[in-house]
Structures are given as structure tokens and as C-alpha cells.
Design a protein around this motif. Sequence first.
Motif, PDB file in Angstrom:
ATOM      1  N   HIS A   3       0.838  -1.194   0.000  1.00 39.73           N
ATOM      2  CA  HIS A   3       0.000   0.000   0.000  1.00 39.73           C
ATOM      3  C   HIS A   3       0.874   1.245   0.000  1.00 39.73           C
ATOM      4  O   HIS A   3       1.124   1.850   1.024  1.00 39.73           O
ATOM      5  CB  HIS A   3      -0.934   0.000   1.214  1.00 39.73           C
ATOM      6  CG  HIS A   3      -1.951  -1.086   1.150  1.00 39.73           C
ATOM      7  ND1 HIS A   3      -3.001  -1.055   0.274  1.00 39.73           N
ATOM      8  CD2 HIS A   3      -2.075  -2.237   1.842  1.00 39.73           C
ATOM      9  CE1 HIS A   3      -3.738  -2.138   0.429  1.00 39.73           C
ATOM     10  NE2 HIS A   3      -3.205  -2.872   1.381  1.00 39.73           N
ATOM     11  N   GLN A   4       1.398   1.563  -1.162  1.00 40.51           N
ATOM     12  CA  GLN A   4       2.220   2.756  -1.303  1.00 40.51           C
ATOM     13  C   GLN A   4       1.806   3.450  -2.585  1.00 40.51           C
ATOM     14  O   GLN A   4       1.834   2.863  -3.662  1.00 40.51           O
ATOM     15  CB  GLN A   4       3.694   2.396  -1.337  1.00 40.51           C
ATOM     16  CG  GLN A   4       4.573   3.613  -1.450  1.00 40.51           C
ATOM     17  CD  GLN A   4       6.019   3.286  -1.150  1.00 40.51           C
ATOM     18  OE1 GLN A   4       6.308   2.612  -0.188  1.00 40.51           O
ATOM     19  NE2 GLN A   4       6.917   3.769  -1.993  1.00 40.51           N
ATOM     20  N   GLU A   6       6.975  10.560  -3.191  1.00 34.76           N
ATOM     21  CA  GLU A   6       7.920  11.645  -2.881  1.00 34.76           C
ATOM     22  C   GLU A   6       7.341  13.005  -3.271  1.00 34.76           C
ATOM     23  O   GLU A   6       7.473  13.980  -2.540  1.00 34.76           O
ATOM     24  CB  GLU A   6       9.260  11.410  -3.590  1.00 34.76           C
ATOM     25  CG  GLU A   6       9.972  10.130  -3.185  1.00 34.76           C
ATOM     26  CD  GLU A   6      10.183   9.999  -1.669  1.00 34.76           C
ATOM     27  OE1 GLU A   6      10.543  11.009  -1.030  1.00 34.76           O
ATOM     28  OE2 GLU A   6       9.973   8.892  -1.133  1.00 34.76           O
ATOM     29  N   GLN A   7       6.676  13.051  -4.421  1.00 32.41           N
ATOM     30  CA  GLN A   7       6.075  14.303  -4.871  1.00 32.41           C
ATOM     31  C   GLN A   7       4.953  14.727  -3.921  1.00 32.41           C
ATOM     32  O   GLN A   7       4.822  15.901  -3.582  1.00 32.41           O
ATOM     33  CB  GLN A   7       5.538  14.137  -6.298  1.00 32.41           C
ATOM     34  CG  GLN A   7       5.008  15.428  -6.887  1.00 32.41           C
ATOM     35  CD  GLN A   7       4.537  15.247  -8.321  1.00 32.41           C
ATOM     36  OE1 GLN A   7       4.534  14.151  -8.860  1.00 32.41           O
ATOM     37  NE2 GLN A   7       4.121  16.335  -8.926  1.00 32.41           N
ATOM     38  N   PHE A  37       1.406  16.047   4.777  1.00 31.35           N
ATOM     39  CA  PHE A  37       1.332  14.725   5.373  1.00 31.35           C
ATOM     40  C   PHE A  37       2.720  14.114   5.510  1.00 31.35           C
ATOM     41  O   PHE A  37       3.614  14.372   4.707  1.00 31.35           O
ATOM     42  CB  PHE A  37       0.478  13.773   4.518  1.00 31.35           C
ATOM     43  CG  PHE A  37      -0.984  14.122   4.499  1.00 31.35           C
ATOM     44  CD1 PHE A  37      -1.721  14.231   5.673  1.00 31.35           C
ATOM     45  CD2 PHE A  37      -1.648  14.321   3.306  1.00 31.35           C
ATOM     46  CE1 PHE A  37      -3.057  14.542   5.661  1.00 31.35           C
ATOM     47  CE2 PHE A  37      -2.998  14.625   3.272  1.00 31.35           C
ATOM     48  CZ  PHE A  37      -3.707  14.743   4.455  1.00 31.35           C
ATOM     49  N   THR A  38       2.877  13.261   6.520  1.00 31.04           N
ATOM     50  CA  THR A  38       4.104  12.485   6.664  1.00 31.04           C
ATOM     51  C   THR A  38       4.004  11.266   5.750  1.00 31.04           C
ATOM     52  O   THR A  38       2.921  10.929   5.254  1.00 31.04           O
ATOM     53  CB  THR A  38       4.289  11.997   8.117  1.00 31.04           C
ATOM     54  OG1 THR A  38       3.227  11.081   8.432  1.00 31.04           O
ATOM     55  CG2 THR A  38       4.294  13.158   9.105  1.00 31.04           C
ATOM     56  N   PHE A  79      -5.514   8.981  -6.382  1.00 25.29           N
ATOM     57  CA  PHE A  79      -5.087   9.189  -5.004  1.00 25.29           C
ATOM     58  C   PHE A  79      -4.409  10.540  -4.830  1.00 25.29           C
ATOM     59  O   PHE A  79      -4.575  11.200  -3.802  1.00 25.29           O
ATOM     60  CB  PHE A  79      -4.155   8.062  -4.543  1.00 25.29           C
ATOM     61  CG  PHE A  79      -3.669   8.291  -3.139  1.00 25.29           C
ATOM     62  CD1 PHE A  79      -4.541   8.160  -2.066  1.00 25.29           C
ATOM     63  CD2 PHE A  79      -2.360   8.658  -2.892  1.00 25.29           C
ATOM     64  CE1 PHE A  79      -4.111   8.403  -0.764  1.00 25.29           C
ATOM     65  CE2 PHE A  79      -1.915   8.893  -1.601  1.00 25.29           C
ATOM     66  CZ  PHE A  79      -2.795   8.760  -0.530  1.00 25.29           C
ATOM     67  N   GLN A  80      -3.656  10.977  -5.832  1.00 17.90           N
ATOM     68  CA  GLN A  80      -2.957  12.249  -5.723  1.00 17.90           C
ATOM     69  C   GLN A  80      -3.950  13.400  -5.515  1.00 17.90           C
ATOM     70  O   GLN A  80      -3.747  14.264  -4.667  1.00 17.90           O
ATOM     71  CB  GLN A  80      -2.082  12.504  -6.959  1.00 17.90           C
ATOM     72  CG  GLN A  80      -0.823  11.679  -6.992  1.00 17.90           C
ATOM     73  CD  GLN A  80      -1.034  10.217  -7.422  1.00 17.90           C
ATOM     74  OE1 GLN A  80      -2.145   9.797  -7.736  1.00 17.90           O
ATOM     75  NE2 GLN A  80       0.031   9.445  -7.401  1.00 17.90           N
TER      76      GLN A  80
END
Length: 183
Positions: free
Chosen positions: A23-24, A29-30, A37-38, A75-76
Motif C-alpha cells: 500500500h504505497q 515523494e512528490q 502529510f508524513t 489518489f494524488q
Amino acid sequence: MGSGGWLPADGGEAELELPVVRHQPEGLEQLLEQTKFTRKELKSLYRGFKSTLPRPPENFLFEAFDTAGNGALCFQDFALGLSVLLKGTVQQKLKWVFDLYDINKDGYISKEEMLEIMRSIYEMMGHCTQPPPQDNTPAQHVEIFFQKMDRDGDGVVTFQEFLETCLKDKDIMSSMQIFENVL
């Protein structure tokens, strides 16, 4: 051998080894640079985002998060919108809410646009409210809000009118704090 598919010798179902799902989100990184958010928060949000799809959200919420306007919610887009709502300044949050109400994106909120959003909110939340709201409740609330916000009486609310009214209203300002400790 029959014409059916492959079956194990014991007649049971074959156990398939499924790949581990990571789940990534793509572009992590962007997103770390573009949001507040962390890494851990983004991964947690991504898990939630993937587990709720493909359930369609309320239309007005979908459009508010679909910043590209392409009819797809990635998601972005979701993370960027949520970053504003959860971690943005008061002015950024109010701009997001203003844009939600400005359905036709002309820079103004009309009474009709506000009523459409309010009806959707009442429809979405109505079954949780006891006693259930009456059919005319959204229209009554819109009338009250609109009288407060349309300061120059021209029939539309500008962002400046919306911002000034919200900043002076204690109830609205306290409601803006609701998401502050979500993550």
C-alpha cells in the motif's frame, strides 16, 4: 482427464499464492512535497483510499476532489484535497469549501448552487439525524446563510464575502476545527 479446469488430486480447491499487496501510492515523494502529510500518514490514507474504491462517493464530493476535472479520482487528487482540509490554513480550508459550493466554477456561489449542495448534504446525513430533517430544511438554511453572506445584495456570494462572513461566525469557525486531530 476431463474438459474442466485443473483440480488438485484431493478434489479441493487449489491454494493460490497471492502476491503481497503493498500500500504505497505512486508519486509518494512528490506528494510528500506537495502536502503536509508524513510518509506514514500518506501510506495510511492510501490504504483507506484503495479499500473504499470503487464505491462511488457523493457526486459533489467527487467533483471537489477531482481537481483535474477528468471524471476520475486518483489518489494524488484525494491526498491534495485532504491535505488542505486537514492541515491547511483557515483561508485554504474556506477556499476549498467555497469551491465545493461553486458548482459551475464561475467564481460565485448562487442561491441555487448552495441549495443543491445543502440538499445533497442533508440527503447524505439525513438518515443519521433524529428526527429526520423536513424537506424544506435545506432551503431554510440556505436562506439564512445567503442573507448573511450576500453582503452587497447582488444575488451571488463572492469568495471575499464568503471569507469575511465565515471568519466572523463563531459556529462556522469552530466547525473548521473538526478535522484537526483526524490523523
